[in-house]
Motif scaffolding. Structure first.
Motif, PDB file in Angstrom:
ATOM      1  N   THR A   3       1.135  -1.277   0.108  1.00  0.00           N
ATOM      2  CA  THR A   3      -0.005   0.091  -0.088  1.00  0.00           C
ATOM      3  C   THR A   3       0.970   1.332   0.099  1.00  0.00           C
ATOM      4  O   THR A   3       1.814   1.436   0.946  1.00  0.00           O
ATOM      5  CB  THR A   3      -0.947  -0.204   1.094  1.00  0.00           C
ATOM      6  N   GLU A  49      -3.319   0.045  -3.457  1.00  0.00           N
ATOM      7  CA  GLU A  49      -3.811  -0.288  -1.915  1.00  0.00           C
ATOM      8  C   GLU A  49      -3.912  -1.900  -1.817  1.00  0.00           C
ATOM      9  O   GLU A  49      -4.790  -2.379  -2.401  1.00  0.00           O
ATOM     10  CB  GLU A  49      -5.237   0.560  -1.796  1.00  0.00           C
ATOM     11  N   LYS A  50      -3.120  -2.078  -0.817  1.00  0.00           N
ATOM     12  CA  LYS A  50      -3.186  -3.580  -0.476  1.00  0.00           C
ATOM     13  C   LYS A  50      -2.904  -4.418  -1.641  1.00  0.00           C
ATOM     14  O   LYS A  50      -3.566  -5.670  -1.979  1.00  0.00           O
ATOM     15  CB  LYS A  50      -4.669  -3.986   0.010  1.00  0.00           C
TER      16      LYS A  50
END
Length: 329
Positions: A277, A303-304
Motif C-alpha cells: 500500500t 492499495e493492498k
C-alpha cells in the motif's frame, strides 16, 4: 514577402514531448497537432499524418455543449502513419499543452484541477503545472497478465542478447494499449539489444492477451531501487527501450510507460510485498540508444496490492508552427 496561399490550409503546432531539463527543445518525442480538421474524412486525416511522418499526429476539436456538461474539455483523434489509435501517451500530453498555449481551453485554476480529454479509448485525466511546461496524464489500468513466451534462448536471440543475459519479470500490461514488458537485469545488455523485426512479430502473434487485443510492441527495461524516501513511497530508476516489429524504436512511449507501473509493483527485484500500500515513483530514461534522449515521470498508487491510479508525465515544449494544405477527399 510571400502571399497567402490560394488553397485551403490547416494550422499546426510542432512540439517535443517528454523532454529533458524538463523542457529542452529537440529532445523527447516530436508531435504535430493539427487544427481545423472537423469535417475531414478519415482518409484525409491519414494523409496528413503520413505527410508529417512522425510517430503520431493529433487532430483536436472542442466539445459540444452536451460533452461540456459531462466535463469534457476537448476531443482528440490520434494517428500514426498507418492507422488511428484509440489512445497514446505523448500525443495526449502534447495536445493538451498545445490547446492551452493557444488559449483554446482555459488554464486550470490549480495544479490539482484535472483537464479531461475524450478519445476513442475513453476519458483521460490530465494535470498541468502552472507554467504549463509539465503535463501528466492518468489512464485506468485495464489488466496485467503473465506472458507465455517461447524458450528464453529464443527470446534472447530475437534481440541479439548474449545467452548469459538474465531476464526477470515478463508481463503483458495495458492502460489503454497493451504492451509486452520484459525485464533485463543487465543495463549494458539492454543498451546493446537489437530487435529482429520478424522475430518480434512472430513472438507477439503467439501471445494470448485478454480482450484479444494486439500487443503494440516490446518494452525492455532495466530497473533499480533508489534507497530513502518517505514512508509508503518507493522510488526507482528505469532505463527502457520500445522495440517494434518494424526496424527502429520509439524515443518516448507514454502509453507503454504508464502501463509499466503495475509491472514494477510485481517485479521481484524491487522487493515489494504482494499487499503493498503506497506510491511507487519511477523516473524513466528512454531514447538514449537512438540519439533522442527522453525523460518520463511515472507514478502508480497501490492499495493492498491493487492498482488504484497510474500516471505518466513529462516536459513539453513548442518547437515550431505553420500551415499544411488540406488533402483532397
Amino acid at each position: 514577402m510571400s502571399s497567402l496561399p490560394s488553397f485551403p490550409t490547416l494550422s499546426y503546432d510542432l512540439l517535443d514531448v517528454f523532454t529533458l531539463d524538463p523542457c529542452k527543445p529537440f529532445t523527447g518525442n516530436p508531435l504535430a497537432v493539427v487544427y481545423g480538421t472537423e469535417g475531414l474524412a478519415q482518409d484525409q486525416l491519414q494523409k496528413i499524418a503520413l505527410e508529417f511522418n512522425l510517430s503520431e499526429t493529433t487532430f483536436p476539436s472542442l466539445p459540444s455543449e452536451e460533452e461540456k456538461a459531462k466535463g469534457i474539455d476537448y476531443n482528440v483523434r490520434i494517428f500514426t502513419v498507418e492507422e488511428e489509435l484509440p489512445f497514446a501517451g505523448h500525443p495526449t500530453l502534447g495536445t493538451c499543452f498545445s490547446l492551452l498555449s493557444r488559449s483554446l481551453i482555459p488554464p486550470p485554476p490549480s495544479p490539482t484541477t484535472k483537464i479531461i480529454q475524450s478519445c476513442p479509448s475513453g476519458l483521460i485525466s490530465l494535470l498541468v503545472s502552472s507554467s504549463p511546461s509539465l503535463v501528466h496524464l492518468s489512464s485506468p489500468h485495464k489488466y496485467i497478465s503473465p506472458a507465455q513466451l517461447a524458450l528464453p534462448s529464443s527470446f534472447l536471440s530475437i534481440f541479439s542478447l548474449p545467452e548469459t543475459t538474465r531476464t526477470g519479470i515478463i508481463r503483458v500490461s495495458s492502460c489503454g494499449l497493451p504492451f509486452l514488458f520484459v525485464q533485463v537485469e543487465d543495463e549494458q545488455a539492454l543498451a546493446e539489444a537489437k530487435a529482429n523485426g520478424e522475430g518480434v512479430r512472430r513472438m507477439i502473434e503467439e501471445l494470448k492477451v485478454k480482450e484479444k487485443e494486439s500487443v503494440q510492441g516490446v518494452l525492455m527495461f532495466y530497473v533499480e531501487r533508489i534507497e530513502g524516501g518517505e514512508e509508503g513511497t518507493v522510488n526507482v530508476r528505469v532505463h527502457d527501450r520500445m522495440l517494434y516489429t518494424q526496424p527502429g524504436e520509439d524515443p518516448a512511449t507514454g502509453s507503454a510507460n504508464i502501463a509499466l507501473g503495475p509491472v514494477l509493483l510485481q517485479t521481484p527485484s524491487l522487493n515489494l510485498p504482494p499487499d503493498f500500500t503506497g506510491t511507487l515513483n519511477y523516473t524513466v530514461a528512454q531514447g538514449l540508444e537512438m540519439g533522442c534522449p527522453s525523460q518520463l515521470f511515472g507514478r502508480v498508487v497501490s492499495e493492498k496490492g491493487e492498482v488504484k491510479e497510474c500516471w505518466i508525465g513529462g516536459g513539453v515544449v513548442k518547437v515550431g508552427e505553420g500551415w499544411i494544405r488540406v488533402p483532397e477527399a
